[in-house]
Structure formats: structure tokens, C-alpha cells
Design a protein around this motif. Structure first.
Motif, short mmCIF file in Angstrom:
data_model
loop_
_atom_site.label_atom_id
_atom_site.label_comp_id
_atom_site.label_asym_id
_atom_site.label_seq_id
_atom_site.Cartn_x
_atom_site.Cartn_y
_atom_site.Cartn_z
N MET A 22 0.44 0.74 -3.12
CA MET A 22 1.39 -0.36 -3.15
C MET A 22 0.92 -1.44 -4.12
N THR A 23 -0.37 -1.74 -4.09
CA THR A 23 -0.92 -2.74 -5.00
C THR A 23 -0.78 -2.29 -6.45
N ASP A 24 -1.03 -1.02 -6.71
CA ASP A 24 -0.89 -0.48 -8.06
C ASP A 24 0.56 -0.59 -8.53
N ASP A 25 1.49 -0.26 -7.65
CA ASP A 25 2.92 -0.38 -8.01
C ASP A 25 3.30 -1.82 -8.31
N LEU A 26 2.80 -2.76 -7.51
CA LEU A 26 3.10 -4.17 -7.74
C LEU A 26 2.53 -4.66 -9.07
N LEU A 27 1.32 -4.23 -9.38
CA LEU A 27 0.71 -4.62 -10.66
C LEU A 27 1.48 -4.04 -11.84
#
Length: 71
Positions: A22-27
Motif C-alpha cells: 500500500m505504501t509503495d502504491d501511494l508513493l
């Protein structure tokens, strides 16, 4: 977002992987919205991006002689 960790609870491996994805997608989504200067971290202006699509510095940092020597 990190309240589980700071509260002393441990995440299951599946939860940790899901949060990392999820963090990777947000970044990645944030990177698509705009580009940020590698010198100061500020947003690079749309006019500068239109003139120099592959730029990595804002106009202020690009004009800095001190930062220009680093790259």
C-alpha cells in the motif's frame, strides 16, 4: 499508520506485506502527480517540466552553483 508498532503490537507477516504494498502504491501515485526536486524536495514547476521533461531539480536548485558541482 504505525500505531500498531508503537503500541507494542506485532504485525503478522501478511499485514506487513499488505502495508508495504500500500505504501509503495501511494508513493508511486504521488510521483505521478508531480515531480519533486532532488536538491530541496520542493515541487518542480509545470513550466520547468514542460521545458525540461527529464529535469530532477527545481529552477532555484538548478541555478545554484553549489548544487551544480555535486552532479
Amino acid at each position: 499508520m504505525l500505531s500498531d508498532i508503537s503500541g507494542g503490537l506485532e504485525l503478522r507477516q501478511a499485514d506487513a506485506v499488505a502495508r508495504a504494498l500500500m505504501t509503495d502504491d501511494l508513493l508511486r501515485a504521488g510521483r505521478m502527480i508531480g515531480q519533486f526536486c532532488q536538491g530541496c524536495g520542493g515541487a518542480i514547476g509545470a513550466v520547468r517540466l514542460a521545458m525540461f521533461p527529464s529535469t530532477t531539480r527545481c529552477s532555484i536548485c538548478a541555478g545554484s552553483k553549489l548544487l551544480a558541482k555535486g552532479h
